[in-house]
Design a protein around this motif. Structure first.
Motif, PDB file in Angstrom:
ATOM      1  N   THR A 155       0.825  -1.208   0.000  1.00  8.12           N
ATOM      2  CA  THR A 155       0.000   0.000   0.000  1.00  8.12           C
ATOM      3  C   THR A 155       0.856   1.254   0.000  1.00  8.12           C
ATOM      4  OG1 THR A 155      -1.800  -1.143   1.147  1.00  8.12           O
ATOM      5  CG2 THR A 155      -1.771   1.261   1.251  1.00  8.12           C
ATOM      6  N   ILE A 156       1.862   1.291   0.862  1.00 13.28           N
ATOM      7  CA  ILE A 156       2.690   2.498   0.941  1.00 13.28           C
ATOM      8  C   ILE A 156       3.538   2.671  -0.312  1.00 13.28           C
ATOM      9  CG2 ILE A 156       4.718   1.473   2.069  1.00 13.28           C
ATOM     10  CD1 ILE A 156       4.783   3.986   3.853  1.00 13.28           C
ATOM     11  N   LEU A 157       3.891   1.569  -0.990  1.00 10.25           N
ATOM     12  CA  LEU A 157       4.642   1.692  -2.240  1.00 10.25           C
ATOM     13  C   LEU A 157       3.807   2.380  -3.313  1.00 10.25           C
ATOM     14  CD1 LEU A 157       6.627  -1.661  -2.612  1.00 10.25           C
ATOM     15  CD2 LEU A 157       7.371   0.520  -1.654  1.00 10.25           C
ATOM     16  N   LEU A 158       2.537   1.980  -3.432  1.00  8.73           N
ATOM     17  CA  LEU A 158       1.681   2.614  -4.431  1.00  8.73           C
ATOM     18  C   LEU A 158       1.412   4.072  -4.087  1.00  8.73           C
ATOM     19  CD1 LEU A 158      -0.982  -0.046  -5.479  1.00  8.73           C
ATOM     20  CD2 LEU A 158       0.848   0.944  -6.851  1.00  8.73           C
ATOM     21  N   GLN A 159       1.322   4.391  -2.810  1.00 15.05           N
ATOM     22  CA  GLN A 159       1.118   5.783  -2.431  1.00 15.05           C
ATOM     23  C   GLN A 159       2.347   6.629  -2.748  1.00 15.05           C
ATOM     24  OE1 GLN A 159      -1.067   4.503   1.582  1.00 15.05           O
ATOM     25  NE2 GLN A 159      -1.184   6.688   1.268  1.00 15.05           N
TER      26      GLN A 159
ATOM     27  N   ASN B  43      -6.671   5.647  -5.238  1.00 12.75           N
ATOM     28  CA  ASN B  43      -6.690   6.853  -6.082  1.00 12.75           C
ATOM     29  C   ASN B  43      -5.317   7.132  -6.691  1.00 12.75           C
ATOM     30  OD1 ASN B  43      -9.434   7.382  -5.577  1.00 12.75           O
ATOM     31  ND2 ASN B  43      -8.942   8.477  -3.682  1.00 12.75           N
ATOM     32  N   VAL B  44      -4.638   6.093  -7.152  1.00 12.71           N
ATOM     33  CA  VAL B  44      -3.343   6.228  -7.812  1.00 12.71           C
ATOM     34  C   VAL B  44      -3.575   6.168  -9.323  1.00 12.71           C
ATOM     35  CG1 VAL B  44      -1.039   5.247  -8.100  1.00 12.71           C
ATOM     36  CG2 VAL B  44      -2.159   5.177  -5.865  1.00 12.71           C
ATOM     37  N   ASP B  45      -3.313   7.254 -10.021  1.00 10.88           N
ATOM     38  CA  ASP B  45      -3.581   7.313 -11.463  1.00 10.88           C
ATOM     39  C   ASP B  45      -2.467   8.023 -12.223  1.00 10.88           C
ATOM     40  OD1 ASP B  45      -4.006   9.770 -10.403  1.00 10.88           O
ATOM     41  OD2 ASP B  45      -5.969  10.110 -11.335  1.00 10.88           O
ATOM     42  N   SER B  46      -1.230   7.793 -11.837  1.00 11.82           N
ATOM     43  CA  SER B  46      -0.106   8.472 -12.467  1.00 11.82           C
ATOM     44  C   SER B  46       0.171   7.882 -13.851  1.00 11.82           C
ATOM     45  CB  SER B  46       1.139   8.338 -11.583  1.00 11.82           C
ATOM     46  OG  SER B  46       2.266   8.856 -12.241  1.00 11.82           O
ATOM     47  N   ASP B  47       0.471   8.751 -14.798  1.00  9.70           N
ATOM     48  CA  ASP B  47       0.822   8.305 -16.154  1.00  9.70           C
ATOM     49  C   ASP B  47       2.260   7.821 -16.241  1.00  9.70           C
ATOM     50  OD1 ASP B  47      -1.694   8.877 -17.130  1.00  9.70           O
ATOM     51  OD2 ASP B  47      -1.168  10.944 -17.672  1.00  9.70           O
ATOM     52  N   ASN B  48       3.081   8.123 -15.242  1.00  6.06           N
ATOM     53  CA  ASN B  48       4.483   7.717 -15.254  1.00  6.06           C
ATOM     54  C   ASN B  48       4.744   6.434 -14.478  1.00  6.06           C
ATOM     55  OD1 ASN B  48       5.322   9.935 -16.791  1.00  6.06           O
ATOM     56  ND2 ASN B  48       5.513  11.227 -14.963  1.00  6.06           N
ATOM     57  N   LEU B  49       3.686   5.727 -14.088  1.00  8.85           N
ATOM     58  CA  LEU B  49       3.826   4.474 -13.354  1.00  8.85           C
ATOM     59  C   LEU B  49       3.676   3.307 -14.322  1.00  8.85           C
ATOM     60  CD1 LEU B  49       4.079   2.783 -10.796  1.00  8.85           C
ATOM     61  CD2 LEU B  49       1.624   3.114 -10.409  1.00  8.85           C
ATOM     62  N   TYR B  50       4.731   2.499 -14.441  1.00 12.74           N
ATOM     63  CA  TYR B  50       4.734   1.341 -15.330  1.00 12.74           C
ATOM     64  C   TYR B  50       4.765   0.070 -14.482  1.00 12.74           C
ATOM     65  CZ  TYR B  50       5.925   4.710 -18.967  1.00 12.74           C
ATOM     66  OH  TYR B  50       5.915   5.776 -19.830  1.00 12.74           O
ATOM     67  N   VAL B  51       3.892  -0.886 -14.818  1.00 13.77           N
ATOM     68  CA  VAL B  51       3.754  -2.124 -14.054  1.00 13.77           C
ATOM     69  C   VAL B  51       4.293  -3.276 -14.889  1.00 13.77           C
ATOM     70  CG1 VAL B  51       2.146  -3.702 -12.932  1.00 13.77           C
ATOM     71  CG2 VAL B  51       1.751  -1.231 -12.817  1.00 13.77           C
ATOM     72  N   LEU B  52       5.186  -4.056 -14.287  1.00 17.38           N
ATOM     73  CA  LEU B  52       5.760  -5.232 -14.931  1.00 17.38           C
ATOM     74  C   LEU B  52       5.558  -6.428 -14.010  1.00 17.38           C
ATOM     75  CD1 LEU B  52       7.512  -6.565 -17.172  1.00 17.38           C
ATOM     76  CD2 LEU B  52       9.523  -5.937 -15.802  1.00 17.38           C
ATOM     77  N   THR B  53       4.873  -7.457 -14.499  1.00 16.39           N
ATOM     78  CA  THR B  53       4.682  -8.688 -13.727  1.00 16.39           C
ATOM     79  C   THR B  53       5.707  -9.704 -14.219  1.00 16.39           C
ATOM     80  OG1 THR B  53       2.960  -9.376 -15.278  1.00 16.39           O
ATOM     81  CG2 THR B  53       2.249  -8.260 -13.261  1.00 16.39           C
ATOM     82  N   GLU B  54       6.755  -9.881 -13.457  1.00 20.80           N
ATOM     83  CA  GLU B  54       7.874 -10.736 -13.856  1.00 20.80           C
ATOM     84  C   GLU B  54       8.545 -11.300 -12.610  1.00 20.80           C
ATOM     85  OE1 GLU B  54       9.990 -13.006 -15.719  1.00 20.80           O
ATOM     86  OE2 GLU B  54       9.032 -11.597 -17.118  1.00 20.80           O
TER      87      GLU B  54
END
Length: 459
Positions: free
Chosen positions: A107-111, A142-153
């Motif tokens: 949770t704190i990482l996403l914030q 309420n995290v909606d940043s355009d600079n956040l990239y998610v990689l599932t690896e």
């Protein structure tokens, strides 16, 4: 030619390897920590080493030639987290974040991503959740940043190669126990896998000067799962403390190369994630019972700020042959020592009584300055004498029953006066160092023995 399968026993604490199982690790001396691992070796008999990465640090430089002009810290948007980190996230640092399941690590990482994503490019690598699961949690926070990239690896080499090619400003790994180094045949989460994956991430962070935050699971003893060397590799180790059934969380640094390890951050868990508690003393003192014996307020120092905490004591007739002793938030052995001093030096007998100590709010008090408040709470319950609501106490108790001086006495008294306390019991040797302004309406009482401190309750 196919490699040869080899069985080894690896210590989960220090990473020591042996060909046979042993009850006690010869390296660190821990018992029952050797776990079997299956490895596939090459024809030469050793595991193929990882390809060497080019490093800008390969050439030695004079220390005066190393420039720090572009050195900066990334502010996370949370004052409490920045305080624990020593002022923010340092470029090129490797931070390990541990805690019980469900306490708020992801949770704190996403914030953090929501705040830093406005300026920085962030890569969130998850080996536990799918992209859709992360998106649902981000929507809740309420995290909606355009600079956040998610990689599932889960392949650490693929993740490191992506970091080198994309060069994000911040990388988050959730979690290190799910990452896998394909050159090793052992399962993810094993001692060797955790150690080697962390080494790869560490070299990547230092080479590219990219900060990396790693989430680490904890074992049943509360320590981060994996080898103890994992904590030596990283630059900072942060622990989330507190009961996950309660709303309050305490973030503490047990190692920090870029700041103090005495600071703590206090958070409150809600429907929208973690919110910082700017005044922990008010939080810890909320809901105090009125006109009840067995409770006393202590003032302890957490880094550079004083924090007031309520200590509850209970002494009652035992129903067993041997009385019970239980302590929550305070060291059990320290409580036994204080009980012995109270009996020998002050004449308060707890030999046939069950004795309980509880620090309200989930805070753990390790400072000796809490000795006096703990003792006063126990005697208050024993004699059924109510300690006034506007009184607090701090001081270290010696084996002779004397009250020894503590550090930062003036800051503690000022914090008590700010929160409305009218009477403060302090060690007598600290009176000379306390200089208060006239507008602070608080009576400071100096005591030199345990008996004097209990006599000040009724004065």
């Amino acid at each position: 030619m196919a490699g040869k399968v080899k069985s080894l026993y690896v210590c989960s604490e220090c990473g020591y390897e042996t060909a046979k199982w042993l009850g006690k690790c010869p390296s660190c001396g821990e018992w029952n920590t050797l776990n079997e691992e299956i490895r596939e070796t090459t024809k030469s008999g050793v595991v193929k080493p990882e390809k060497r990465m080019s490093s800008s640090y390969s050439k030695p430089l004079r220390i005066n030639e190393i420039s720090t002009d572009d050195e900066q810290r990334y502010f996370t948007g949370s004052k409490e987290l920045d305080r624990v980190l020593g002022g923010g996230i340092v470029k090129g640092s490797l931070v390990l974040l541990g805690g019980d399941p469900g306490i708020g690590k992801s949770t704190i990482l996403l914030q953090i991503c929501n705040h830093l994503g406005r300026m920085l490019k962030i890569l969130y690598i998850s080996g536990e959740e799918s992209r859709r699961q992360i998106k649902l949690r981000a929507m809740r926070l309420n995290v909606d940043s355009d600079n956040l990239y998610v990689l599932t690896e889960t392949d650490v080499e693929v993740a490191a190669e992506y970091i080198r090619s994309e060069k994000p400003d911040l990388v988050m790994i959730d979690s290190i126990q799910t990452m896998n180094f394909t050159e090793l045949s052992s399962s993810p989460g094993s001692v060797t896998q955790v150690r080697e994956c962390t080494n790869i991430l560490m070299r990547t962070a230092k080479t590219l000067d990219i900060p990396v935050i790693i989430v680490g699971h904890v074992n049943k003893d509360g320590a981060i799962a994996g080898p103890k060397v994992l904590e030596h590799i990283v630059d900072a180790v942060l622990y989330f403390e507190g009961d996950k059934q309660m709303s309050y969380r305490i973030l503490r640094a047990v190692k920090n190369r870029y700041g103090s390890t005495n600071e703590i951050g206090v958070f409150s868990m809600g429907d929208r994630g973690l919110s910082e508690v700017e005044n922990p003393s008010l939080m810890l003192l909320s809901g105090r019972p009125k006109n009840v014996s067995g409770t006393c307020v202590a003032c302890v120092m957490e880094g550079s700020r004083p924090i007031l905490a309520e200590i509850q004591g209970l002494a009652t007739t035992t129903g067993f042959g041997n009385p019970r002793r239980m302590s929550t938030g305070f060291d059990y052995n320290r409580m036994s020592l204080l009980l012995a001093v109270l009996e020998k030096r002050a004449g308060f007998y707890f030999a046939n009584l069950d004795t309980y100590i509880n620090v309200v709010g989930g805070l753990r008090l390790d400072e000796p300055a809490a000795d006096l408040a703990v003792s006063m709470a126990l005697v208050s319950s024993l004699k059924d004498i109510v300690i006034p609501d506007d009184m607090l106490a701090f001081g270290e108790i010696g084996l002779a029953g004397e009250i020894r001086s503590v550090s930062h006495a003036e800051e503690r008294v000022k914090e008590a006066a700010r929160l409305g306390f009218k009477k403060c019991i302090v060690p007598k040797h600290n009176l000379d160092s306390i200089k208060l302004s006239k507008d602070l309406n608080i009576n400071v009482i100096g005591v030199s023995t345990v008996r004097e401190a209990f006599g000040a309750i009724c004065s």
